[in-house]
Design a protein around this motif. Structure first.
Motif, PDB file in Angstrom:
ATOM      1  N   TYR A  15       0.843  -1.202   0.000  1.00  0.00           N
ATOM      2  CA  TYR A  15       0.000   0.000   0.000  1.00  0.00           C
ATOM      3  C   TYR A  15       0.874   1.245   0.000  1.00  0.00           C
ATOM      4  CZ  TYR A  15      -3.515  -3.340   1.542  1.00  0.00           C
ATOM      5  OH  TYR A  15      -4.350  -4.424   1.641  1.00  0.00           O
ATOM      6  N   GLY A  16       0.563   2.173  -0.897  1.00  0.00           N
ATOM      7  CA  GLY A  16       1.264   3.445  -0.928  1.00  0.00           C
ATOM      8  C   GLY A  16       0.773   4.372   0.175  1.00  0.00           C
ATOM      9  N   LYS A  17       1.516   5.444   0.412  1.00  0.00           N
ATOM     10  CA  LYS A  17       1.181   6.391   1.491  1.00  0.00           C
ATOM     11  C   LYS A  17      -0.184   7.035   1.298  1.00  0.00           C
ATOM     12  CE  LYS A  17       5.954   7.400   2.640  1.00  0.00           C
ATOM     13  NZ  LYS A  17       7.036   8.371   2.591  1.00  0.00           N
ATOM     14  N   GLU A  18      -0.491   7.481   0.075  1.00  0.00           N
ATOM     15  CA  GLU A  18      -1.786   8.120  -0.161  1.00  0.00           C
ATOM     16  C   GLU A  18      -2.938   7.126  -0.008  1.00  0.00           C
ATOM     17  OE1 GLU A  18      -2.144  10.562  -3.649  1.00  0.00           O
ATOM     18  OE2 GLU A  18      -0.145  11.405  -3.331  1.00  0.00           O
ATOM     19  N   PHE A  19      -2.726   5.903  -0.485  1.00  0.00           N
ATOM     20  CA  PHE A  19      -3.755   4.875  -0.335  1.00  0.00           C
ATOM     21  C   PHE A  19      -4.031   4.639   1.151  1.00  0.00           C
ATOM     22  CE2 PHE A  19      -5.594   0.716   0.002  1.00  0.00           C
ATOM     23  CZ  PHE A  19      -6.355   0.558  -1.143  1.00  0.00           C
ATOM     24  N   PHE A  20      -2.959   4.475   1.916  1.00  0.00           N
ATOM     25  CA  PHE A  20      -3.123   4.252   3.351  1.00  0.00           C
ATOM     26  C   PHE A  20      -3.812   5.435   4.024  1.00  0.00           C
ATOM     27  CE2 PHE A  20      -1.695   4.701   7.737  1.00  0.00           C
ATOM     28  CZ  PHE A  20      -2.233   3.543   8.263  1.00  0.00           C
ATOM     29  N   ALA A  21      -3.441   6.646   3.668  1.00  0.00           N
ATOM     30  CA  ALA A  21      -4.058   7.828   4.278  1.00  0.00           C
ATOM     31  C   ALA A  21      -5.558   7.864   3.990  1.00  0.00           C
ATOM     32  CB  ALA A  21      -3.384   9.101   3.760  1.00  0.00           C
ATOM     33  N   ASP A  22      -5.943   7.567   2.756  1.00  0.00           N
ATOM     34  CA  ASP A  22      -7.366   7.544   2.421  1.00  0.00           C
ATOM     35  C   ASP A  22      -8.089   6.410   3.153  1.00  0.00           C
ATOM     36  OD1 ASP A  22      -7.014   9.710   0.779  1.00  0.00           O
ATOM     37  OD2 ASP A  22      -7.321   8.621  -1.102  1.00  0.00           O
ATOM     38  N   MET A  23      -7.446   5.261   3.238  1.00  0.00           N
ATOM     39  CA  MET A  23      -8.047   4.132   3.942  1.00  0.00           C
ATOM     40  C   MET A  23      -8.216   4.463   5.425  1.00  0.00           C
ATOM     41  SD  MET A  23      -7.050   0.025   3.973  1.00  0.00           S
ATOM     42  CE  MET A  23      -5.451   0.378   3.369  1.00  0.00           C
ATOM     43  N   GLY A  61      -1.952   3.414  -5.860  1.00  0.00           N
ATOM     44  CA  GLY A  61      -1.034   2.979  -4.807  1.00  0.00           C
ATOM     45  C   GLY A  61      -1.381   1.676  -4.123  1.00  0.00           C
ATOM     46  N   TRP A  62      -1.953   0.741  -4.861  1.00  0.00           N
ATOM     47  CA  TRP A  62      -2.237  -0.583  -4.299  1.00  0.00           C
ATOM     48  C   TRP A  62      -1.655  -1.612  -5.255  1.00  0.00           C
ATOM     49  CZ3 TRP A  62      -7.844  -2.762  -3.337  1.00  0.00           C
ATOM     50  CH2 TRP A  62      -7.769  -3.926  -2.580  1.00  0.00           C
ATOM     51  N   GLU A  63      -0.565  -2.247  -4.850  1.00  0.00           N
ATOM     52  CA  GLU A  63       0.116  -3.178  -5.742  1.00  0.00           C
ATOM     53  C   GLU A  63       0.477  -4.473  -5.012  1.00  0.00           C
ATOM     54  OE1 GLU A  63       2.738  -1.423  -8.806  1.00  0.00           O
ATOM     55  OE2 GLU A  63       2.625   0.380  -7.551  1.00  0.00           O
ATOM     56  N   VAL A  64      -0.305  -5.503  -5.289  1.00  0.00           N
ATOM     57  CA  VAL A  64      -0.038  -6.846  -4.783  1.00  0.00           C
ATOM     58  C   VAL A  64       0.409  -7.650  -5.998  1.00  0.00           C
ATOM     59  CG1 VAL A  64      -0.978  -8.875  -3.640  1.00  0.00           C
ATOM     60  CG2 VAL A  64      -1.803  -6.585  -3.002  1.00  0.00           C
ATOM     61  N   PRO A  65       1.693  -7.979  -6.094  1.00  0.00           N
ATOM     62  CA  PRO A  65       2.226  -8.599  -7.309  1.00  0.00           C
ATOM     63  C   PRO A  65       1.633  -9.972  -7.622  1.00  0.00           C
ATOM     64  CG  PRO A  65       3.999  -7.735  -5.926  1.00  0.00           C
ATOM     65  CD  PRO A  65       2.745  -7.683  -5.110  1.00  0.00           C
ATOM     66  N   ASN A  66       1.546 -10.261  -8.904  1.00  0.00           N
ATOM     67  CA  ASN A  66       1.095 -11.576  -9.347  1.00  0.00           C
ATOM     68  C   ASN A  66       1.958 -12.685  -8.755  1.00  0.00           C
ATOM     69  OD1 ASN A  66      -1.006 -10.529 -10.966  1.00  0.00           O
ATOM     70  ND2 ASN A  66       0.410 -10.182 -12.661  1.00  0.00           N
ATOM     71  N   MET A 150      -8.609   9.771  -5.222  1.00  0.00           N
ATOM     72  CA  MET A 150      -8.082   9.912  -6.585  1.00  0.00           C
ATOM     73  C   MET A 150      -8.653   8.874  -7.555  1.00  0.00           C
ATOM     74  SD  MET A 150      -6.335  12.565  -6.254  1.00  0.00           S
ATOM     75  CE  MET A 150      -5.634  12.622  -7.886  1.00  0.00           C
ATOM     76  N   ALA A 151      -9.701   8.159  -7.180  1.00  0.00           N
ATOM     77  CA  ALA A 151     -10.294   7.144  -8.042  1.00  0.00           C
ATOM     78  C   ALA A 151     -11.410   7.763  -8.892  1.00  0.00           C
ATOM     79  CB  ALA A 151     -10.837   6.007  -7.188  1.00  0.00           C
ATOM     80  N   PRO A 152     -11.311   7.648 -10.219  1.00  0.00           N
ATOM     81  CA  PRO A 152     -12.286   8.284 -11.103  1.00  0.00           C
ATOM     82  C   PRO A 152     -13.608   7.506 -11.189  1.00  0.00           C
ATOM     83  CG  PRO A 152     -10.604   7.175 -12.385  1.00  0.00           C
ATOM     84  CD  PRO A 152     -10.218   7.027 -10.947  1.00  0.00           C
ATOM     85  N   LEU A 153     -14.659   8.059 -10.620  1.00  0.00           N
ATOM     86  CA  LEU A 153     -15.967   7.398 -10.609  1.00  0.00           C
ATOM     87  C   LEU A 153     -16.532   7.158 -12.010  1.00  0.00           C
ATOM     88  CD1 LEU A 153     -17.825   9.048  -7.606  1.00  0.00           C
ATOM     89  CD2 LEU A 153     -17.234   6.647  -7.896  1.00  0.00           C
ATOM     90  N   ARG A 154     -16.122   7.941 -12.986  1.00  0.00           N
ATOM     91  CA  ARG A 154     -16.685   7.782 -14.333  1.00  0.00           C
ATOM     92  C   ARG A 154     -16.422   6.385 -14.904  1.00  0.00           C
ATOM     93  NH1 ARG A 154     -12.336  10.957 -14.545  1.00  0.00           N
ATOM     94  NH2 ARG A 154     -10.614  10.438 -15.917  1.00  0.00           N
ATOM     95  N   TYR A 155     -15.384   5.698 -14.413  1.00  0.00           N
ATOM     96  CA  TYR A 155     -15.072   4.355 -14.914  1.00  0.00           C
ATOM     97  C   TYR A 155     -15.753   3.255 -14.103  1.00  0.00           C
ATOM     98  CZ  TYR A 155     -11.381   6.852 -17.409  1.00  0.00           C
ATOM     99  OH  TYR A 155     -10.682   7.712 -18.207  1.00  0.00           O
TER     100      TYR A 155
END
Length: 170
Positions: A15-23, A61-66, A150-155
């Motif tokens: 988890y990136g810093k911004e992701f964690f802060a939002d969570m 900022g959420w990256e769990v590798p394959n 930062m997640a675009p709702l339009r998608y």
């Protein structure tokens, strides 16, 4: 038979810093160790089969590798089913998916337009979905809202997937 079709594993470093802060802003008692393999094993012990998804979302900022998911799934291949995650915005997205299936043994694809910041009807997404169809993979697409700023709702509009399904009916 009980099949859990959507579970996550992760480490705090995924988890990136911004992701964690939002969570943390959405839930004050966030525990980033809740998704570790040991905790996942405990939390899914009542299921006969469990789909475990990777997450490739550098835009949010959420990256769990394959590879991380593949290693975990290899610990119990009769029960655990690994799904790759590929960001369609990557230039080598199709190659990453092929490698996840052919080299890592993952058996499905997870995408999330709102987290990966991609239009499900874009040419990049279409190439990835076409490859998933060619490989005869099930595809899990996360639609709906999220706590991330930062997640675009339009998608995240579910009706977008109607056209995706029409383009790739198999």
């Amino acid at each position: 038979m009980i099949i859990d079709v959507h579970t996550h594993i992760s480490e705090p470093s995924h988890y990136g810093k911004e992701f964690f802060a939002d969570m943390h802003g959405a839930w004050s008692d966030v525990d980033l160790t809740a998704g570790t393999p040991d905790n996942h094993r405990l939390g899914t012990q009542d299921a006969d089969r469990v789909v475990v998804v990777a997450f490739d979302a550098p835009a949010t900022g959420w990256e769990v590798p394959n590879e991380y998911v593949a290693n975990y799934v290899a610990s119990d291949p009769e029960r655990l089913i690994g799904f790759a995650s590929v960001d369609p915005n990557r230039d080598d997205a199709v190659d990453i998916l092929r490698s996840a299936v052919n080299d890592l043994g993952l058996r499905g694809l997870k995408t999330a337009p709102i987290y990966q910041n991609y239009d499900p009807l874009s040419a990049n997404a279409d190439r990835l979905f076409a490859e998933a169809a060619r490989l005869e993979l099930p595809v899990l697409i996360h639609q709906g809202t999220t706590f991330l700023r930062m997640a675009p709702l339009r998608y995240a509009r579910p009706w977008l997937l109607d056209e995706v399904a029409q383009r790739h009916p198999t």
